[in-house]
Design a protein around this motif. Sequence first.
Motif, PDB file in Angstrom:
ATOM      1  N   ILE A 180       0.911  -1.303  -0.157  1.00 27.37           N
ATOM      2  CA  ILE A 180      -0.076   0.028   0.129  1.00 27.37           C
ATOM      3  C   ILE A 180       0.924   1.129  -0.040  1.00 27.37           C
ATOM      4  CG2 ILE A 180      -0.036  -0.083   2.649  1.00 27.37           C
ATOM      5  CD1 ILE A 180      -3.135   0.981   2.242  1.00 27.37           C
ATOM      6  N   ALA A 181       0.502   2.249  -0.690  1.00 26.35           N
ATOM      7  CA  ALA A 181       1.053   3.627  -0.779  1.00 26.35           C
ATOM      8  C   ALA A 181       0.133   4.427   0.044  1.00 26.35           C
ATOM      9  CB  ALA A 181       1.138   4.255  -1.949  1.00 26.35           C
ATOM     10  N   MET A 182       0.777   5.701   0.763  1.00 21.46           N
ATOM     11  CA  MET A 182      -0.134   6.610   1.505  1.00 21.46           C
ATOM     12  C   MET A 182       0.522   7.944   1.065  1.00 21.46           C
ATOM     13  SD  MET A 182      -2.018   7.319   4.210  1.00 21.46           S
ATOM     14  CE  MET A 182      -1.989   8.568   5.384  1.00 21.46           C
ATOM     15  N   ILE A 183      -0.542   8.760   1.012  1.00 22.05           N
ATOM     16  CA  ILE A 183       0.089  10.295   0.535  1.00 22.05           C
ATOM     17  C   ILE A 183      -0.729  10.958   1.725  1.00 22.05           C
ATOM     18  CG2 ILE A 183      -0.413  12.254  -0.947  1.00 22.05           C
ATOM     19  CD1 ILE A 183      -1.122  10.131  -3.061  1.00 22.05           C
ATOM     20  N   GLY A 184       0.151  11.938   2.401  1.00 21.00           N
ATOM     21  CA  GLY A 184      -0.380  12.638   3.574  1.00 21.00           C
ATOM     22  C   GLY A 184       0.598  13.963   3.453  1.00 21.00           C
ATOM     23  N   ASP A 185       0.148  14.762   4.337  1.00 21.25           N
ATOM     24  CA  ASP A 185       0.579  15.955   4.483  1.00 21.25           C
ATOM     25  C   ASP A 185       1.093  16.613   5.928  1.00 21.25           C
ATOM     26  OD1 ASP A 185      -1.760  16.675   5.331  1.00 21.25           O
ATOM     27  OD2 ASP A 185      -2.064  18.423   3.797  1.00 21.25           O
ATOM     28  N   GLY A 186       0.254  15.983   6.962  1.00 17.61           N
ATOM     29  CA  GLY A 186       0.416  16.369   8.261  1.00 17.61           C
ATOM     30  C   GLY A 186       0.918  15.676   9.432  1.00 17.61           C
ATOM     31  N   ILE A 187       1.163  15.995  10.397  1.00 22.54           N
ATOM     32  CA  ILE A 187       1.917  15.292  11.456  1.00 22.54           C
ATOM     33  C   ILE A 187       1.201  14.028  11.951  1.00 22.54           C
ATOM     34  CG2 ILE A 187       0.846  16.774  13.452  1.00 22.54           C
ATOM     35  CD1 ILE A 187       3.718  16.389  14.813  1.00 22.54           C
ATOM     36  N   ASN A 188      -0.279  14.150  11.692  1.00 22.08           N
ATOM     37  CA  ASN A 188      -1.120  12.977  11.980  1.00 22.08           C
ATOM     38  C   ASN A 188      -1.202  11.807  11.112  1.00 22.08           C
ATOM     39  OD1 ASN A 188      -2.215  14.568  10.010  1.00 22.08           O
ATOM     40  ND2 ASN A 188      -4.321  14.216  10.832  1.00 22.08           N
ATOM     41  N   ASP A 189      -0.512  12.203   9.836  1.00 18.95           N
ATOM     42  CA  ASP A 189      -0.114  11.201   9.035  1.00 18.95           C
ATOM     43  C   ASP A 189       1.086  10.508   9.170  1.00 18.95           C
ATOM     44  OD1 ASP A 189      -2.635  11.839   7.515  1.00 18.95           O
ATOM     45  OD2 ASP A 189      -1.866  13.493   6.430  1.00 18.95           O
ATOM     46  N   ALA A 190       1.954  11.153   9.747  1.00 19.22           N
ATOM     47  CA  ALA A 190       3.340  10.385   9.902  1.00 19.22           C
ATOM     48  C   ALA A 190       3.320   8.866  10.324  1.00 19.22           C
ATOM     49  CB  ALA A 190       3.873  11.155  10.602  1.00 19.22           C
ATOM     50  N   PRO A 191       2.528   8.529  11.485  1.00 15.16           N
ATOM     51  CA  PRO A 191       2.864   7.200  11.526  1.00 15.16           C
ATOM     52  C   PRO A 191       2.324   6.233  10.514  1.00 15.16           C
ATOM     53  CG  PRO A 191       1.556   8.200  13.154  1.00 15.16           C
ATOM     54  CD  PRO A 191       1.789   9.223  12.316  1.00 15.16           C
ATOM     55  N   ALA A 192       1.248   6.464   9.879  1.00 18.09           N
ATOM     56  CA  ALA A 192       0.775   5.726   8.568  1.00 18.09           C
ATOM     57  C   ALA A 192       1.735   5.877   7.470  1.00 18.09           C
ATOM     58  CB  ALA A 192      -0.887   6.187   8.020  1.00 18.09           C
ATOM     59  N   LEU A 193       2.281   7.019   7.182  1.00 14.30           N
ATOM     60  CA  LEU A 193       3.449   7.094   6.159  1.00 14.30           C
ATOM     61  C   LEU A 193       4.430   6.303   6.447  1.00 14.30           C
ATOM     62  CD1 LEU A 193       3.328  11.213   5.715  1.00 14.30           C
ATOM     63  CD2 LEU A 193       2.950   9.214   4.110  1.00 14.30           C
ATOM     64  N   ALA A 194       4.943   6.031   7.757  1.00 17.45           N
ATOM     65  CA  ALA A 194       6.149   5.174   8.058  1.00 17.45           C
ATOM     66  C   ALA A 194       5.703   3.805   8.132  1.00 17.45           C
ATOM     67  CB  ALA A 194       6.178   5.628   9.611  1.00 17.45           C
ATOM     68  N   GLN A 195       4.299   3.396   8.172  1.00 15.30           N
ATOM     69  CA  GLN A 195       3.973   1.991   8.106  1.00 15.30           C
ATOM     70  C   GLN A 195       3.697   1.568   6.615  1.00 15.30           C
ATOM     71  OE1 GLN A 195       3.564  -0.307  10.203  1.00 15.30           O
ATOM     72  NE2 GLN A 195       2.853  -1.844   9.028  1.00 15.30           N
ATOM     73  N   ALA A 196       3.226   2.382   5.800  1.00 15.32           N
ATOM     74  CA  ALA A 196       2.969   2.140   4.314  1.00 15.32           C
ATOM     75  C   ALA A 196       4.234   1.513   3.766  1.00 15.32           C
ATOM     76  CB  ALA A 196       2.382   3.476   3.723  1.00 15.32           C
ATOM     77  N   ASN A 197       4.100   0.648   2.544  1.00 16.55           N
ATOM     78  CA  ASN A 197       5.135   0.445   1.901  1.00 16.55           C
ATOM     79  C   ASN A 197       6.229   1.529   1.158  1.00 16.55           C
ATOM     80  OD1 ASN A 197       2.947  -2.066   1.694  1.00 16.55           O
ATOM     81  ND2 ASN A 197       4.719  -2.887   1.856  1.00 16.55           N
ATOM     82  N   ILE A 198       5.158   2.446   0.921  1.00 17.54           N
ATOM     83  CA  ILE A 198       5.985   3.666   0.445  1.00 17.54           C
ATOM     84  C   ILE A 198       4.927   4.689   0.804  1.00 17.54           C
ATOM     85  CG2 ILE A 198       4.782   3.706  -2.036  1.00 17.54           C
ATOM     86  CD1 ILE A 198       7.482   4.648  -2.929  1.00 17.54           C
ATOM     87  N   GLY A 199       5.521   5.932   1.286  1.00 20.76           N
ATOM     88  CA  GLY A 199       4.828   7.018   1.705  1.00 20.76           C
ATOM     89  C   GLY A 199       5.248   8.322   0.828  1.00 20.76           C
ATOM     90  N   PHE A 200       4.217   8.894   0.578  1.00 29.21           N
ATOM     91  CA  PHE A 200       4.392  10.104  -0.167  1.00 29.21           C
ATOM     92  C   PHE A 200       4.052  11.382   0.678  1.00 29.21           C
ATOM     93  CE2 PHE A 200       3.641   7.022  -3.450  1.00 29.21           C
ATOM     94  CZ  PHE A 200       4.580   7.497  -4.491  1.00 29.21           C
TER      95      PHE A 200
END
Length: 174
Positions: free
Chosen positions: A61-81
């Motif tokens: 899974i890839a995750m696109i985020g922009d905020g501090i609340n997205d950071a854990p999911a960005l780290a867990q995703a296979n690729i974080g944008f």
Amino acid sequence: TRQAIDALHHMGLSLTMLSGDREHTVQNVAAALHLDDAHGEQLPEDKLAFIDDFQKNHGAIAMIGDGINDAPALAQANIGFAMGGIGSDTAIETADVAIMDDDLMKVPNFFHIANRTLNIIRQNIAFAIVVKLFFFFLALFGLAEMWMAVIADVGTTFLVVLNALRLLKIKEIQ
């Protein structure tokens, strides 16, 4: 945004929005953008749980985020944008890729370039293995000389590099 979503759908990707905003608002935005799924009122731990569950049941899974609340999911995703222009420093530091100009078309272009790169890598590996096997069998039957193997090795390297240079001609998705 709509152009990027259409391009990602065209690549066969499924798109889900996870947002901390109200559920009603998230569903309206998701419908307007033709997203496959949407979940509102998501806390950082909810996003993280969604990513973890998806990976266990469906794979990468890839995750696109922009905020501090997205950071854990960005780290867990296979690729974080991380959307760098509007994003928090935490999201940018956590993500694998930072899109500095906040152009969502960079995401489908990233996947397009990655797929082309992977194809060329596979071609190069297959070509190199075929050449090595050919000269192995020639040597096995006493038909190969050292100079032939050296020229084949250097030639293979040269052709693999030329094939890889095709990546420079990749056009961005418009």
